[in-house]
Write an enzyme that holds these catalytic residues in place. Structure first.
Site, PDB file in Angstrom:
ATOM      1  N   ASP A  45       0.986  -0.933   0.226  1.00 35.89           N
ATOM      2  CA  ASP A  45       0.031   0.156   0.176  1.00 35.89           C
ATOM      3  C   ASP A  45       0.763   0.671   0.476  1.00 35.89           C
ATOM      4  OD1 ASP A  45      -1.960  -1.461  -0.389  1.00 35.89           O
ATOM      5  OD2 ASP A  45      -2.883  -0.773   2.208  1.00 35.89           O
ATOM      6  N   ALA A  46       1.608   1.234   0.913  1.00 33.90           N
ATOM      7  CA  ALA A  46       3.359   2.816   0.795  1.00 33.90           C
ATOM      8  C   ALA A  46       3.563   2.741  -0.206  1.00 33.90           C
ATOM      9  CB  ALA A  46       3.704   2.203   2.123  1.00 33.90           C
ATOM     10  N   TYR A  48       2.103   2.268  -3.596  1.00 35.51           N
ATOM     11  CA  TYR A  48       0.530   2.794  -4.262  1.00 35.51           C
ATOM     12  C   TYR A  48       0.553   3.968  -3.618  1.00 35.51           C
ATOM     13  CZ  TYR A  48      -3.640   3.055  -6.028  1.00 35.51           C
ATOM     14  OH  TYR A  48      -4.765   3.335  -6.679  1.00 35.51           O
ATOM     15  N   ASP A  49       0.994   4.162  -3.001  1.00 36.23           N
ATOM     16  CA  ASP A  49       1.033   5.839  -2.330  1.00 36.23           C
ATOM     17  C   ASP A  49       1.214   6.986  -2.830  1.00 36.23           C
ATOM     18  OD1 ASP A  49      -1.711   4.569  -0.479  1.00 36.23           O
ATOM     19  OD2 ASP A  49      -0.962   4.789   1.043  1.00 36.23           O
ATOM     20  N   SER A  61     -13.819   7.877  -1.405  1.00 40.76           N
ATOM     21  CA  SER A  61     -12.843   8.081  -0.539  1.00 40.76           C
ATOM     22  C   SER A  61     -12.141   9.033   0.240  1.00 40.76           C
ATOM     23  CB  SER A  61     -11.692   7.698  -1.808  1.00 40.76           C
ATOM     24  OG  SER A  61     -10.512   6.944  -1.131  1.00 40.76           O
ATOM     25  N   LEU A  62     -11.435   9.067   1.069  1.00 40.67           N
ATOM     26  CA  LEU A  62     -10.388   9.808   2.139  1.00 40.67           C
ATOM     27  C   LEU A  62      -9.235   9.910   1.296  1.00 40.67           C
ATOM     28  CD1 LEU A  62     -10.606   7.915   4.941  1.00 40.67           C
ATOM     29  CD2 LEU A  62     -11.843  10.025   4.795  1.00 40.67           C
ATOM     30  N   GLU A  82     -10.819   8.736  14.637  1.00 39.08           N
ATOM     31  CA  GLU A  82     -11.511   6.209  14.272  1.00 39.08           C
ATOM     32  C   GLU A  82     -10.371   5.768  14.005  1.00 39.08           C
ATOM     33  OE1 GLU A  82     -15.450   6.588  11.803  1.00 39.08           O
ATOM     34  OE2 GLU A  82     -15.961   7.819  13.180  1.00 39.08           O
ATOM     35  N   LYS A 104      -8.595   3.650  11.508  1.00 39.79           N
ATOM     36  CA  LYS A 104      -8.773   3.272  10.577  1.00 39.79           C
ATOM     37  C   LYS A 104      -8.707   2.066  10.080  1.00 39.79           C
ATOM     38  CE  LYS A 104      -7.621   4.858   5.568  1.00 39.79           C
ATOM     39  NZ  LYS A 104      -7.777   4.122   3.978  1.00 39.79           N
ATOM     40  N   ASP A 110      -8.455  -1.783   8.318  1.00 40.43           N
ATOM     41  CA  ASP A 110      -8.024  -2.315   6.785  1.00 40.43           C
ATOM     42  C   ASP A 110      -8.087  -3.055   5.570  1.00 40.43           C
ATOM     43  OD1 ASP A 110      -5.804  -2.084   4.840  1.00 40.43           O
ATOM     44  OD2 ASP A 110      -4.481  -2.948   6.095  1.00 40.43           O
ATOM     45  N   GLU A 147     -17.077  -1.064   6.993  1.00 34.13           N
ATOM     46  CA  GLU A 147     -15.699  -1.473   6.501  1.00 34.13           C
ATOM     47  C   GLU A 147     -15.933  -3.179   6.475  1.00 34.13           C
ATOM     48  OE1 GLU A 147     -13.439   0.288   5.458  1.00 34.13           O
ATOM     49  OE2 GLU A 147     -12.020  -0.909   5.086  1.00 34.13           O
ATOM     50  N   TYR A 193     -18.788   2.718   9.920  1.00 34.75           N
ATOM     51  CA  TYR A 193     -18.456   4.007  10.071  1.00 34.75           C
ATOM     52  C   TYR A 193     -19.718   4.953   9.586  1.00 34.75           C
ATOM     53  CZ  TYR A 193     -16.399   2.881   6.454  1.00 34.75           C
ATOM     54  OH  TYR A 193     -15.637   2.878   4.968  1.00 34.75           O
ATOM     55  N   LYS A 210     -12.619  13.288  11.463  1.00 32.41           N
ATOM     56  CA  LYS A 210     -13.690  13.584  10.389  1.00 32.41           C
ATOM     57  C   LYS A 210     -14.610  14.424  11.665  1.00 32.41           C
ATOM     58  CE  LYS A 210     -15.527   8.748   9.082  1.00 32.41           C
ATOM     59  NZ  LYS A 210     -16.361   7.982   9.526  1.00 32.41           N
ATOM     60  N   LYS A 263      -2.228   8.306   7.542  1.00 34.29           N
ATOM     61  CA  LYS A 263      -1.928   6.779   7.045  1.00 34.29           C
ATOM     62  C   LYS A 263      -0.591   6.764   8.641  1.00 34.29           C
ATOM     63  CE  LYS A 263      -3.745   4.523   3.509  1.00 34.29           C
ATOM     64  NZ  LYS A 263      -3.552   4.109   2.094  1.00 34.29           N
ATOM     65  N   CYS A 283      19.558 -33.108   4.267  1.00 33.12           N
ATOM     66  CA  CYS A 283      20.132 -32.210   5.787  1.00 33.12           C
ATOM     67  C   CYS A 283      21.580 -31.516   5.121  1.00 33.12           C
ATOM     68  CB  CYS A 283      20.306 -32.732   6.164  1.00 33.12           C
ATOM     69  SG  CYS A 283      20.323 -32.002   8.193  1.00 33.12           S
ATOM     70  N   CYS A 300      23.470 -32.672   8.315  1.00 33.52           N
ATOM     71  CA  CYS A 300      23.765 -33.664   8.759  1.00 33.52           C
ATOM     72  C   CYS A 300      24.281 -34.357   7.298  1.00 33.52           C
ATOM     73  CB  CYS A 300      23.821 -34.833  10.033  1.00 33.52           C
ATOM     74  SG  CYS A 300      21.861 -35.694   9.060  1.00 33.52           S
ATOM     75  N   CYS A 354      13.993 -33.963   8.301  1.00 32.44           N
ATOM     76  CA  CYS A 354      15.413 -35.578   7.817  1.00 32.44           C
ATOM     77  C   CYS A 354      15.723 -36.132   8.725  1.00 32.44           C
ATOM     78  CB  CYS A 354      16.642 -33.796   8.927  1.00 32.44           C
ATOM     79  SG  CYS A 354      18.461 -34.405   9.374  1.00 32.44           S
ATOM     80  N   CYS A 379      21.444 -36.119  14.009  1.00 33.83           N
ATOM     81  CA  CYS A 379      21.602 -35.093  12.946  1.00 33.83           C
ATOM     82  C   CYS A 379      21.715 -34.066  14.341  1.00 33.83           C
ATOM     83  CB  CYS A 379      20.257 -34.181  12.224  1.00 33.83           C
ATOM     84  SG  CYS A 379      20.360 -33.183  11.833  1.00 33.83           S
TER      85      CYS A 379
HETATM   86  S1  IVH Z   1     -15.254   6.987   6.150  1.00 35.53           S
HETATM   87  C1  IVH Z   1     -16.304  10.003   3.321  1.00 35.53           C
HETATM   88  N1  IVH Z   1     -14.274   6.296   8.577  1.00 35.53           N
HETATM   89  O1  IVH Z   1     -11.011   4.090   4.053  1.00 35.53           O
HETATM   90  C2  IVH Z   1     -15.579   8.860   3.814  1.00 35.53           C
HETATM   91  N2  IVH Z   1     -13.424   5.537   5.679  1.00 35.53           N
HETATM   92  O2  IVH Z   1      -9.076   5.031   2.398  1.00 35.53           O
HETATM   93  C3  IVH Z   1     -15.514   7.663   3.799  1.00 35.53           C
HETATM   94  N3  IVH Z   1     -11.931   3.270   5.891  1.00 35.53           N
HETATM   95  O3  IVH Z   1     -13.343   4.017   1.618  1.00 35.53           O
HETATM   96  C4  IVH Z   1     -14.976   7.410   4.335  1.00 35.53           C
HETATM   97  N4  IVH Z   1     -12.011   3.016   8.112  1.00 35.53           N
HETATM   98  O4  IVH Z   1     -13.407   1.550   3.184  1.00 35.53           O
HETATM   99  C5  IVH Z   1     -13.957   5.868   7.150  1.00 35.53           C
HETATM  100  N5  IVH Z   1     -13.570   5.061   9.992  1.00 35.53           N
HETATM  101  C6  IVH Z   1     -13.524   5.018   8.944  1.00 35.53           C
HETATM  102  C7  IVH Z   1     -12.707   3.991   8.155  1.00 35.53           C
HETATM  103  C8  IVH Z   1     -12.762   4.334   6.388  1.00 35.53           C
HETATM  104  C9  IVH Z   1     -12.106   2.413   7.426  1.00 35.53           C
HETATM  105  C10 IVH Z   1     -11.741   2.860   4.989  1.00 35.53           C
HETATM  106  C11 IVH Z   1     -13.382   2.653   4.265  1.00 35.53           C
HETATM  107  C12 IVH Z   1     -12.737   4.373   2.796  1.00 35.53           C
HETATM  108  C13 IVH Z   1     -11.027   4.241   2.354  1.00 35.53           C
HETATM  109  C14 IVH Z   1      -9.956   5.428   2.251  1.00 35.53           C
END
Ligand code: IVH
Length: 677
Positions: free
Chosen positions: A32-33, A35-36, A81-82, A114, A116, A118, A173, A225, A290, A314, A408, A411, A426, A431
């Site tokens: 993931d990192a 990709y980010d 997404s976020l 909150e 996050k 996975d 999630e 959530y 949030k 992240k 092995c 031995c 083995c 041995c």
């Molecule tokens: S809120 C519009 N809260 O993270 C806001 N997302 O990278 C929608 N995720 O698509 C998301 N924990 O799949 C929210 N406590 C949390 C979350 C959360 C995991 C995921 C979710 C989101 C993705 C974004």
């Protein structure tokens, strides 16, 4: 150097390819990192070069289009997404931007912090309190209908407790708890199936099964959530109130969520999550912050991709890529030959990893990792380094597939694969590698716990010809050891004392220490508490062993056979002659270590417990109860008439505070369901 346009084109291509691998095939090619980092670079490039036309760029869309297997569902509102930040500084900058947008002082803003999770985003539609549909995110606008599969998730209510009117969506999630993930992978290994790279892929793969009876066998959970009020049915003013409502309807809502005022408290709370990320029973890869006030959210609005009122911080990645230098085989105490990867050293989750297990021959073949490959490394269950998969590299010629050695490495004896298992052994009982591992295991913590007798010391004693079997340990004398390198008179005396002290260890620990195949601490305790002496275990007929609760036919057969081998008879006679007790004392009541390594601070009084009793209860479960709050504090139990200093400190540091009514639950489970604001 390539031009910005060429670089952007390349990045867009890469991101699209990885989106496809991740969202459509549930099989990421990179961590993931990484990709980010690609997305980040593209976004920065597009910001600096508006002429690159970012409107149609991948930075503007979320996820990947849905596949054709499932019916399409158009979301009532887009599933956004976020945006991500990666540090406390960036988090502060985000809060300042938000405050500016709202024309408010950042110190007065109220945030929900909150975990996050996975997993994989899911939206569940309810009409008049009854679940009617469930959909994945897909590209954010159109998702996949996974209603049948979601109906098999135990903690998704089909009917809402207390009822509700109108049509709305509950979003959250889908995830696999760490324990459930380990178990699922264990099962995959047993059935010679490919393991899942992480809980998220396991959850995604399980949810997107065409056959819902397969989903039903996967231990999926759902965490809510977000409440999406499609028809304006509700009049909630805050996010916290919606969470409470969802919890009342019967949804699982993260108990660690805290609502705080001001950017400082918000940042402190996010640091708490980073420090305690491994204490939670699900995998998290960051925190989500949030704005709590729903009217303020409306004011801030969203971009096409993500809301402005939320951001994700992240955590540094737990998976890394590195080069696989070689595959070697190590011999364990039972003779099992385990292949492992020799890696170019890389820091994963805070420590340098240069070796990682590959489990067995089948796993190497399934993962198809070869010397020279670029590989993804992670820590399974946050401890054991493991090679996840190889990363395809275009245009690079790979080494040919690795073959398990036939002899092995220690031995030179033959290695044999057990026909209906994945493991190779083995089979030479003499041995030296096996004997070394047996003695190390015998002295190790879960077994006889002999202080000062670690791997290097055992290797030295074997090299000097002082021990060749566990039974030899008890005849070691101070004068044999005092002249050895690294050991003076004093440490030689303590080592001999430690060894002699181990003679009194209970049978359950001895049974673990003998390293009988398939016998772990659970089976050892079951055998020891049933038979009470080694002699009675050794004399027990097969049926009696099998009848022990916690001992299946495989373990029983293994114990039965072990006790009848000539080497065993000789070893046990020598251990008894040396004065080992080989018996199991009556058990003292034991408690589960639910608070292992966690610091729980108490303030104020708790009904039913004196201060000392409360502390003793925490210590009895493996925890500590320090007198003051620090960053390391796991939580604070706030009783009647609490101390202002502790409460303020906890608030400043973002340490969760829980009411006294949660104390029993904390002791029993190590977690809680209500956090004080
Ligand atoms: S809120 C519009 N809260 O993270 C806001 N997302 O990278 C929608 N995720 O698509 C998301 N924990 O799949 C929210 N406590 C949390 C979350 C959360 C995991 C995921 C979710 C989101 C993705 C974004």
């Amino acid at each position: 150097m390539s031009t910005p346009a060429a670089r952007a084109a390349w990045l867009r291509g890469e991101i699209t390819r990885h989106n496809d691998a991740y969202f459509v095939h549930d099989a990421p090619l990179i961590p993931d990192a990484d990709y980010d980092a690609l997305v980040r670079e593209l976004r920065e490039l597009e910001a600096r070069h508006p002429e690159l036309g970012k409107e149609s760029s991948v930075t503007h869309t979320v996820g990947a289009p849905s596949s054709t297997v499932f019916r399409e569902v158009i979301h009532g509102r887009p599933m956004l997404s976020l945006d991500n930040v990666f540090s406390a500084d960036e988090l502060r900058e985000w809060s300042e931007r938000v405050a500016k947008g709202l024309e408010r002082d950042p110190a007065t803003l109220v945030f929900a912090v909150e975990p996050k999770i996975d997993g994989l985003a899911l939206s569940i539609t309810y009409t008049n309190g009854v679940m009617i549909q469930a959909a994945t995110r897909g590209d954010g606008r159109v998702g996949e209908d996974v209603t049948d599969n979601v109906r098999t998730i135990a903690n998704v209510p089909a009917i809402l407790r207390g009822g509700a009117s109108g049509t709305f969506e509950v979003r959250g999630e889908v995830f696999l708890a760490k324990e459930d993930f380990e178990e699922l992978n264990q099962r995959q290994r047993e059935f010679h199936e490919r393991e899942f790279a992480n809980p998220r892929n396991a959850a995604a793969g399980s949810l997107r099964q065409k056959d819902s009876s397969i989903s039903a066998q996967r231990p999926l959970s759902f965490l809510a959530y977000q409440l999406v009020d499609l028809e304006g049915t509700f009049s909630f003013a805050s996010h916290a109130a919606t969470l409470e409502q969802m919890s009342e309807w019967g949804f699982f809502v993260a108990p660690e969520i805290v609502v705080v005022t001001g950017a400082d408290a918000m940042i402190a709370r996010s640091e708490w999550f980073e420090l305690h990320r491994h204490d939670l029973h699900y995998q998290i890869d960051g925190v989500v912050i949030k704005i709590d006030d729903l009217a303020q959210r409306d004011e801030l609005g969203s971009t096409s991709r993500a809301p402005r009122w939320a951001t994700a911080r992240k955590f540094p990645p737990e998976e890394r890529t590195t080069r696989l230098l070689a595959i070697e085989v190590s011999i364990g105490r039972t003779g099992r030959a385990t292949p492992y990867a020799v890696l170019e050293p890389v820091v994963v989750a805070g420590s340098t990893v240069s070796l990682a297990t590959l489990h067995n021959e089948d796993q190497v073949a399934l993962k198809d990792v070869r010397p020279g490959d670029l590989v993804i490394v992670r820590k399974a269950g946050d401890v054991i380094p493991e090679v996840v998969s190889a990363v395809p590299e275009k245009g690079r010629r790979r080494h040919r597939a690795w073959a398990f050695p036939s002899t092995c490495p220690d031995c030179g004896g033959p290695l044999q694969r057990v026909s209906d298992e994945s493991d190779t052994y083995c089979v030479n009982p003499a041995c030296p590698a096996q004997l070394l591992q047996q003695i190390i295991h015998f002295a190790s913590r879960p077994a006889l716990d002999i202080e000062g007798l670690g791997e290097q010391r055992v290797a030295q004693l074997m090299q000097e010809g002082l021990v060749a079997d566990v039974a030899d340990l008890f005849s070691l004398r101070v004068e044999d050891l005092a002249s050895l390198e690294g050991l003076g008179e004093l440490s030689a005396t303590s080592l001999v004392n430690a060894i002699q002290g181990a003679k009194a260890m209970p049978l359950s620990r001895v049974l673990v220490g003998l390293g009988i195949r398939h016998v772990g601490p659970v089976a050892a305790r079951a055998l020891a508490s049933t038979f009470r002496s080694y002699e009675r275990v050794a004399r027990a007929p097969l049926e009696e062993l099998e009848a022990v609760d916690g001992v299946g036919p495989v373990i029983a057969q293994s114990v039965y056979q072990y006790c009848r081998e000539d080497e065993t008879r000789e070893r046990m006679a020598r251990l008894a002659a040396a004065g080992m007790a080989l018996g199991e004392p009556e058990p003292a009541p034991t408690l589960e270590a639910t608070l292992e390594g966690r610091a729980v601070v108490m303030t104020g009084s708790i009904e039913g417990y004196s201060r000392d009793e409360a502390e003793a209860a925490i210590v009895a479960r493996g925890g500590t109860s320090p007198g003051s709050v620090s960053k390391k504090t796991y939580c604070v139990v706030v009783g009647e008439a609490p101390g202002a200093a502790k409460v303020t400190k906890a608030r400043d540091l973002g340490v969760p505070m829980i009411p006294p009514t949660e104390f029993e639950r904390l002791l029993a489970t190590g977690t809680w369901t209500v956090t004080l604001a």
